[in-house]
Design a protein around this motif. Sequence first.
Motif, PDB file in Angstrom:
ATOM      1  N   ASP A 714      11.601  -6.878  -3.903  1.00  0.00           N
ATOM      2  CA  ASP A 714      11.807  -6.059  -4.811  1.00  0.00           C
ATOM      3  C   ASP A 714      11.332  -5.203  -5.688  1.00  0.00           C
ATOM      4  OD1 ASP A 714      12.232  -6.894  -7.898  1.00  0.00           O
ATOM      5  OD2 ASP A 714       9.999  -6.541  -8.121  1.00  0.00           O
ATOM      6  N   GLY A 715      11.977  -4.157  -6.526  1.00  0.00           N
ATOM      7  CA  GLY A 715      12.368  -3.107  -6.676  1.00  0.00           C
ATOM      8  C   GLY A 715      11.186  -2.413  -7.261  1.00  0.00           C
ATOM      9  N   GLU A 716      10.118  -3.283  -8.447  1.00  0.00           N
ATOM     10  CA  GLU A 716       8.688  -2.903  -9.002  1.00  0.00           C
ATOM     11  C   GLU A 716       7.504  -2.779  -8.148  1.00  0.00           C
ATOM     12  OE1 GLU A 716       8.171  -2.460 -11.722  1.00  0.00           O
ATOM     13  OE2 GLU A 716      10.905  -2.885 -12.607  1.00  0.00           O
ATOM     14  N   ILE A 717       7.692  -3.746  -6.808  1.00  0.00           N
ATOM     15  CA  ILE A 717       6.410  -2.564  -5.350  1.00  0.00           C
ATOM     16  C   ILE A 717       7.361  -1.733  -4.744  1.00  0.00           C
ATOM     17  CG2 ILE A 717       5.794  -3.745  -3.522  1.00  0.00           C
ATOM     18  CD1 ILE A 717       6.181  -6.526  -3.979  1.00  0.00           C
ATOM     19  N   ILE A 718       8.576  -1.305  -4.679  1.00  0.00           N
ATOM     20  CA  ILE A 718       8.776  -0.276  -3.708  1.00  0.00           C
ATOM     21  C   ILE A 718       8.853   0.934  -5.165  1.00  0.00           C
ATOM     22  CG2 ILE A 718      10.376   0.735  -2.931  1.00  0.00           C
ATOM     23  CD1 ILE A 718       9.731  -1.799  -1.328  1.00  0.00           C
ATOM     24  N   LYS A 719       8.773   1.389  -6.087  1.00  0.00           N
ATOM     25  CA  LYS A 719       8.980   2.118  -6.798  1.00  0.00           C
ATOM     26  C   LYS A 719       7.363   2.940  -6.797  1.00  0.00           C
ATOM     27  CE  LYS A 719      12.394   0.623 -10.030  1.00  0.00           C
ATOM     28  NZ  LYS A 719      12.147   0.316 -11.630  1.00  0.00           N
ATOM     29  N   THR A 723       1.864   5.461  -3.819  1.00  0.00           N
ATOM     30  CA  THR A 723       1.082   5.226  -5.419  1.00  0.00           C
ATOM     31  C   THR A 723      -0.028   4.030  -5.022  1.00  0.00           C
ATOM     32  OG1 THR A 723       2.131   5.848  -6.982  1.00  0.00           O
ATOM     33  CG2 THR A 723       1.913   7.136  -6.109  1.00  0.00           C
ATOM     34  N   ASP A 724       0.432   3.118  -5.231  1.00  0.00           N
ATOM     35  CA  ASP A 724      -0.368   1.991  -5.136  1.00  0.00           C
ATOM     36  C   ASP A 724      -0.496   1.359  -4.342  1.00  0.00           C
ATOM     37  OD1 ASP A 724      -1.762  -0.007  -6.584  1.00  0.00           O
ATOM     38  OD2 ASP A 724      -0.124  -0.670  -7.255  1.00  0.00           O
ATOM     39  N   PRO A 725      -2.193   1.633  -3.407  1.00  0.00           N
ATOM     40  CA  PRO A 725      -2.637   1.137  -2.184  1.00  0.00           C
ATOM     41  C   PRO A 725      -2.393  -0.464  -2.447  1.00  0.00           C
ATOM     42  CG  PRO A 725      -4.044   2.575  -3.137  1.00  0.00           C
ATOM     43  CD  PRO A 725      -3.307   2.345  -4.172  1.00  0.00           C
ATOM     44  N   SER A 726      -1.749  -1.217  -3.293  1.00  0.00           N
ATOM     45  CA  SER A 726      -2.245  -3.083  -3.896  1.00  0.00           C
ATOM     46  C   SER A 726      -0.577  -2.795  -3.347  1.00  0.00           C
ATOM     47  CB  SER A 726      -2.359  -3.229  -5.251  1.00  0.00           C
ATOM     48  OG  SER A 726      -1.282  -2.550  -6.058  1.00  0.00           O
ATOM     49  N   SER A 727       0.240  -2.027  -3.730  1.00  0.00           N
ATOM     50  CA  SER A 727       1.750  -2.280  -3.273  1.00  0.00           C
ATOM     51  C   SER A 727       1.777  -2.094  -2.142  1.00  0.00           C
ATOM     52  CB  SER A 727       2.858  -1.558  -4.352  1.00  0.00           C
ATOM     53  OG  SER A 727       2.408  -1.264  -5.563  1.00  0.00           O
ATOM     54  N   THR A 728       1.611  -1.118  -1.179  1.00  0.00           N
ATOM     55  CA  THR A 728       1.332  -1.148   0.360  1.00  0.00           C
ATOM     56  C   THR A 728       0.659  -2.428   1.010  1.00  0.00           C
ATOM     57  OG1 THR A 728       0.739   1.618   0.147  1.00  0.00           O
ATOM     58  CG2 THR A 728       0.585   0.557   1.720  1.00  0.00           C
ATOM     59  N   ALA A 729      -0.231  -2.580   0.695  1.00  0.00           N
ATOM     60  CA  ALA A 729      -0.863  -4.320   0.815  1.00  0.00           C
ATOM     61  C   ALA A 729       0.220  -4.968   0.848  1.00  0.00           C
ATOM     62  CB  ALA A 729      -2.039  -3.868   0.427  1.00  0.00           C
ATOM     63  N   ILE A 730       0.342  -5.168  -0.448  1.00  0.00           N
ATOM     64  CA  ILE A 730       1.288  -5.844  -0.205  1.00  0.00           C
ATOM     65  C   ILE A 730       2.780  -6.331   0.721  1.00  0.00           C
ATOM     66  CG2 ILE A 730       2.889  -7.744  -1.803  1.00  0.00           C
ATOM     67  CD1 ILE A 730       1.199  -7.192  -4.196  1.00  0.00           C
ATOM     68  N   LEU A 731       3.368  -4.898   0.719  1.00  0.00           N
ATOM     69  CA  LEU A 731       4.605  -4.644   1.003  1.00  0.00           C
ATOM     70  C   LEU A 731       4.019  -4.889   3.100  1.00  0.00           C
ATOM     71  CD1 LEU A 731       7.667  -4.214   1.033  1.00  0.00           C
ATOM     72  CD2 LEU A 731       6.385  -1.464   0.774  1.00  0.00           C
ATOM     73  N   ARG A 732       2.768  -4.812   3.182  1.00  0.00           N
ATOM     74  CA  ARG A 732       2.421  -4.649   4.101  1.00  0.00           C
ATOM     75  C   ARG A 732       2.825  -6.240   5.176  1.00  0.00           C
ATOM     76  NH1 ARG A 732      -1.315  -1.976   4.672  1.00  0.00           N
ATOM     77  NH2 ARG A 732      -0.372  -0.237   5.378  1.00  0.00           N
ATOM     78  N   ALA A 733       2.210  -6.293   3.867  1.00  0.00           N
ATOM     79  CA  ALA A 733       1.899  -8.423   4.582  1.00  0.00           C
ATOM     80  C   ALA A 733       3.283  -8.819   4.684  1.00  0.00           C
ATOM     81  CB  ALA A 733       0.940  -8.733   3.173  1.00  0.00           C
ATOM     82  N   LEU A 756      10.503   7.254   0.094  1.00  0.00           N
ATOM     83  CA  LEU A 756      11.298   6.997   2.046  1.00  0.00           C
ATOM     84  C   LEU A 756       9.914   6.723   2.567  1.00  0.00           C
ATOM     85  CD1 LEU A 756      13.581   6.544   2.976  1.00  0.00           C
ATOM     86  CD2 LEU A 756      14.220   8.506   2.842  1.00  0.00           C
ATOM     87  N   ARG A 757       9.032   8.006   2.313  1.00  0.00           N
ATOM     88  CA  ARG A 757       8.828   8.363   3.668  1.00  0.00           C
ATOM     89  C   ARG A 757       7.184   7.180   3.318  1.00  0.00           C
ATOM     90  NH1 ARG A 757       6.109  13.873   2.793  1.00  0.00           N
ATOM     91  NH2 ARG A 757       4.609  12.436   0.683  1.00  0.00           N
ATOM     92  N   ALA A 758       6.828   6.882   2.669  1.00  0.00           N
ATOM     93  CA  ALA A 758       5.762   5.494   2.736  1.00  0.00           C
ATOM     94  C   ALA A 758       6.428   3.955   3.197  1.00  0.00           C
ATOM     95  CB  ALA A 758       5.595   4.767   1.424  1.00  0.00           C
ATOM     96  N   LEU A 759       7.845   4.277   3.301  1.00  0.00           N
ATOM     97  CA  LEU A 759       8.878   2.897   3.776  1.00  0.00           C
ATOM     98  C   LEU A 759       8.507   3.462   4.875  1.00  0.00           C
ATOM     99  CD1 LEU A 759      11.147   2.335   0.711  1.00  0.00           C
ATOM    100  CD2 LEU A 759       9.226   1.318   1.854  1.00  0.00           C
ATOM    101  N   ARG A 760       9.094   4.373   5.479  1.00  0.00           N
ATOM    102  CA  ARG A 760       9.064   4.421   7.120  1.00  0.00           C
ATOM    103  C   ARG A 760       7.596   4.456   7.157  1.00  0.00           C
ATOM    104  NH1 ARG A 760       9.803   4.862  11.107  1.00  0.00           N
ATOM    105  NH2 ARG A 760      10.707   4.919  12.898  1.00  0.00           N
ATOM    106  N   GLU A 761       6.720   4.969   7.105  1.00  0.00           N
ATOM    107  CA  GLU A 761       5.472   4.773   7.924  1.00  0.00           C
ATOM    108  C   GLU A 761       5.099   3.232   8.070  1.00  0.00           C
ATOM    109  OE1 GLU A 761       3.513   7.142   5.756  1.00  0.00           O
ATOM    110  OE2 GLU A 761       3.811   8.720   5.923  1.00  0.00           O
TER     111      GLU A 761
END
Length: 818
Positions: A714-719, A723-733, A756-761
């Motif tokens: 979902d785009g709300e997580i990607i946006k 900047t949001d560590p919780s979104s990063t954690a959710i995405l990683r899971a 894009l850079r966060a997604l690539r990482e």
Amino acid sequence: MVLKFFAWNAEEFERSVEGFNRMGGALAGACAVLALTMGLLALRNRDLVAVLFGLTVLLMLRVAAFNSGWDMQWLGMDIPISIIMPLLRATLPLAAITQTALFIILFRQELHNLRLYRPTVIACATFGLLLLWSPFADHAEFLRTWWLMTAPGAAWLLYVLVRVVGRTKDRSAQLYALALAVTMSGVIAEIAYFMGLWDTRVSASLLGVLVGSAINAAAVAERLYTERARAIESQKRELAALREKEDNFQSSPIALFVFDADGGLRHFNLAFKRFLNLIAPQHPSSSSDICWNNIFGHVRPLAQLPETGMLESARLEFPAAALAEAKPLYLDLNWTRDGTEIRGSVQDVTDRELAKQAMQRLINHDQLTGVLNVHGLLELTNETRQENSPTNYSLALVDLARFESINELFGHEAGDVVLKSFARRLDGHCQTGELVARVGADTFVVYFPNRSIEDAAKRIRDIAVACTNFPIAVGGKAVAVSVCVGVVCQSGTLGLEQAIGVSLRTTQRAKRKRSGSVTIALETPESLSQYLNEKRLLGRIVDRLPTENFFQVMQPIVNIRHPRRKFAAEALIRMRADNGEIIPPSQFIAAAERNGMMPEIDRWTLRTACEWLNAHRGKLDGLEYLTVNVSGVSLNDVQFHADVRTMLADFPVEARKICFEITESIAVSDIEATTRFTEQLRSMGARVALDDFGAGYTSFGYLRTIPAEILKIDGEIIKSVATDPSSTAILRAIRDIASDLGMRCVAEYVANFDTLRALRELDIDYGQGFALCRPVDPSSLLSATCSADLIADAEVVRYLDLQAGRAFTTQHLRMTAT
């Protein structure tokens, strides 16, 4: 020829002549008087039969005179010798015609029944021809012709007479038949006398005429008696009919009346008298003192009544207070004026009118709360605007917040109590001219005539605060209520129904920012414009889907881990207006969803995608797969499932490149149905992606059930991932679970380089968004061999290539170390 001679002396001859003249004169006079009497009666009664009776007597008397030698005189007058012979020739056929015509008239029905009518008429016509010939004929030749015609004519008449007379029941006709027989017998006897067949000193023909005339007179008397009896019987029937009509007139439950041309009451029935006593007991009891203007002048004065004979009507209404009754009185007045009188009726329609009002209340009012419904609001506001012509009005849509929880906690009966109590409060705080209507389960509308949106917002805030200040008592418990309000203003562009639609959108904004017991949002130009655009689109697609205005664009899905490998794309539908402008998908898709046309749009999208893949099969080596969206309505449409299978069977090669995007929230609402559908798709070579994954329904457990290959996050997580560590954690899971299940991840809404850079990482497989590539014409995909060919920004390409190279080097070093 037989000649007879008598020898008298002079004295005897004189006595014989005197006796002959006396007898002949007496008989002739008597027959003439009889014929005259019949003629006068015929003229008085205008009876053709009596005329023919009298004429027959005169003509037969004249024939007898010729036979007896009285043809030289008639009623004491000498007849010139020059006209005796022409008179005889005319008298003979005229007598036959008269006798036959009288016979035809008296026995018309019997002749028809025996099929003798036409021959008898022909016989009468033959004598008529003889009459026309008589003035020009030779006398001897005429008499010869006459006797030749008379013999068969008399035989025919006797034959018909015998057959007919037994069939008739008319006594006058029977008497006429007897008179005819007697007369003819006298003629035959006279002929026999002249032929020497018998001897007599009395003129047989004259005697036959005399007796026949007497019988004819009896026939005429019988006919007059019968006619008089019939007239009397007819008068009795008419009188009985008049009495019955008057009885019906008086006993009619409908009040009936007749006024004269001057407006005076001439005639009326008992129901009208009761009507007068009910509406105006002070009116005089005498009908002569009552006139139209006293009773109905307030409806239409007498002077204004048109003399057209047309039926007119009016409704009379008398309030209950004026009648000292428990209910009002409603009457229908109907009348017509023909110049000499005014006829009409007054019918009591009170019960029907009250039933109509009760039915109208059921139609226009909400049965639970008693306030207006949408139909009633439309009806009443239309009447109000027509009478007062307000330049504008405002609407406030009041929504009871969290009303579902009241039903869940206290039950639906308690919910009904809350609705009724709140409706009473709302209606009780409204001023004159302000209207309240229930337009939804927990939604009310307040109509403010001639108020600006600011005034209406202030007014509804005061009303809402007063309605929510105190909790509502329900079964010994106090239930607090809060409301969200959307206010719109109509200034000429919106109808009432459209204004309610706009206020619903405005109320949704109030719900999103709800705080406290009263939250109000005002209509904005943007929301109004959006609503009107959707309504216009809905009007265009209400009958059919304008597929000729549709076209597709492709949104590339870039492999951000390996930019030099194959790419994917999402098929997006667009709509072009008649003027060439592009209509935003959010507008026409929303209109199609409201009108139930999404399955048709999804069919068009899939078939167009398959046809494009088929047309460019040899030029799409760089395309890994092409995604198409499936709406929630289509996912639950069994016919759509069958159509999809048919299309995939029609394009078996292209099916292997098709990927169906199913929204996560719709998929989990019916996992069994979704699983069956996705298994059917995969069995035909297609792929399945879960769209908007992580939008609030995420449960990793169902991923084992639904056979999906791709997760579109979902785009709300990607946006907020940068900047949001919780979104990063959710995405990683999500990435880890997808990797373990053999699924690939696609990140939507990649809007900038940081994202894009966060997604690539995080080693997300694919990215989709404006930072990588905007939607392009399908032809742009034909020349691309890898994902990098579709990225517009060269810096992004270098970055992804660099990251891919580093990843390759790291992986190579790890493998070497191992």
